[in-house]
Design a protein around this motif. Structure first.
Motif, short mmCIF file in Angstrom:
data_model
loop_
_atom_site.label_atom_id
_atom_site.label_comp_id
_atom_site.label_asym_id
_atom_site.label_seq_id
_atom_site.Cartn_x
_atom_site.Cartn_y
_atom_site.Cartn_z
N ILE A 1 56.82 86.03 52.64
CA ILE A 1 57.66 85.38 53.66
C ILE A 1 57.79 85.83 54.87
N ALA B 1 62.64 76.82 50.16
CA ALA B 1 62.57 75.88 51.40
C ALA B 1 64.04 75.13 51.36
N LEU C 1 59.04 77.29 56.45
CA LEU C 1 60.28 77.04 55.66
C LEU C 1 61.63 76.56 56.50
N VAL D 1 58.30 78.22 46.34
CA VAL D 1 58.26 77.60 47.66
C VAL D 1 59.10 76.61 48.01
#
Length: 307
Positions: free
Chosen positions: A146, A297, A161, A293
């Motif tokens: 990240i 998100a 994101l 992911v």
């Protein structure tokens, strides 16, 4: 003919390298340090070369150990991905997920998301490592990183994101005492709280205004008597009235809302620092990575300051 590498050695060595020491690896695997040392000695005997340099304080990999680790991680990733494609895990993510994030954002936002993720997907084991500097994009130690800002490397997948605006702010008391900046160059007259993070040039703030052909950027060399590599500490120093801070809206929004901090130079924008999940192109078909992911998100969209 004696096997040089056994399948069980691959995951063992990957955990050992990640742990950084025999004792830490022993705790990770639920073994004694002596058992880990014996397993490593057997691996080196089969390989015919030393894989690890041991000292009383630290452990480092030999060149042969680095080569072993590179191939072990690739093989393990391919095994996990094949399992996901062939088995029931294609519908339900499972296996080990290695995540890296920055100290402040990882502690405040990524860790709580992981807690929710493993509650929904108990078959996934997550290892979260927080670091001041993001690992190199070529480092295969993590499945997902990240990061702030989109990496330019085309060898990786970078999924945005959430938006992440950086704001300049200070306490009302500091601004009353020292005055409120009107232009970016006024910052040179102020005490600015410095943060050394990532690979950005330290002590230089770039602010832009306008759009298109009329857009202009000002570069300011800031000064101040407080510097840290921890964003939370920097925010606390700003709250204590020590100076002007540039920090993500994620971190300062509550203090702006309650009036403890006031935004300055609101008409100027800072360089883009949106939040991205970064992973290898060969991992994009992995169900556990894709599921994580997608999950993070959605979670970040719900708590984003822009939501």
């Amino acid at each position: 003919m004696q096997d040089t590498v056994l399948p069980a050695d691959l995951r063992f060595f990957s955990v050992l390298a990640m742990a950084g020491s025999l004792s830490a690896a022993a705790r990770e695997m639920g073994l004694t340090t002596a058992a880990v040392s014996k397993h490593l000695a057997q691996m080196e005997s089969r390989a015919g070369v030393p894989l690890v340099n041991r000292t009383t304080r630290r452990m480092t990999l030999t060149p042969e150990g680095e080569l072993y680790l590179e191939h072990a991680r690739r093989i393990l990733d391919e095994i996990d991905e094949l399992s996901e494609l062939l088995g029931s895990s294609k519908r339900r993510p499972e296996g080990l997920l290695r995540v890296n994030a920055t100290l402040g954002f990882g502690r405040s936002h990524v860790a709580p998301v992981i807690s929710k993720f493993v509650r929904e997907h108990p078959q996934v084991s997550v290892q979260l490592q927080l670091s001041v500097m993001p690992p190199p994009l070529t480092d295969d130690s993590f499945d997902v990183c990240i990061r702030f800002g989109e990496p330019p490397d085309t060898r990786v997948v970078a999924r945005r994101l959430a938006a992440n605006s950086r704001l300049l702010c200070a306490t009302p008391g500091y601004l009353k005492k020292r005055g409120t900046p009107v232009t970016p160059h006024d910052l040179a007259k102020h005490n600015c709280v410095g943060i050394r993070q990532g690979d950005e040039a330290y002590g230089v703030w770039r602010l832009s205004s306008g759009s298109g052909a009329a857009r202009k950027t000002e570069t300011v060399k800031i000064r101040g008597n407080l510097t840290t590599n921890d964003g939370e500490i920097a925010v606390n120093w700003a709250l204590d009235g020590h100076g002007i801070l540039m920090r993500a809206e994620w971190d300062v929004r509550p203090y702006l809302e309650d009036g403890r901090l006031v935004q300055v130079l609101a008409g100027w924008q800072t360089p883009n620092a949106d939040i991205f999940a970064v992973y290898s192109q060969r991992h994009q078909m992995s169900n556990r990575i894709r599921s994580f992911v997608d999950f993070i998100a959605r979670e970040l969209a719900d708590i984003s300051p822009d939501a």
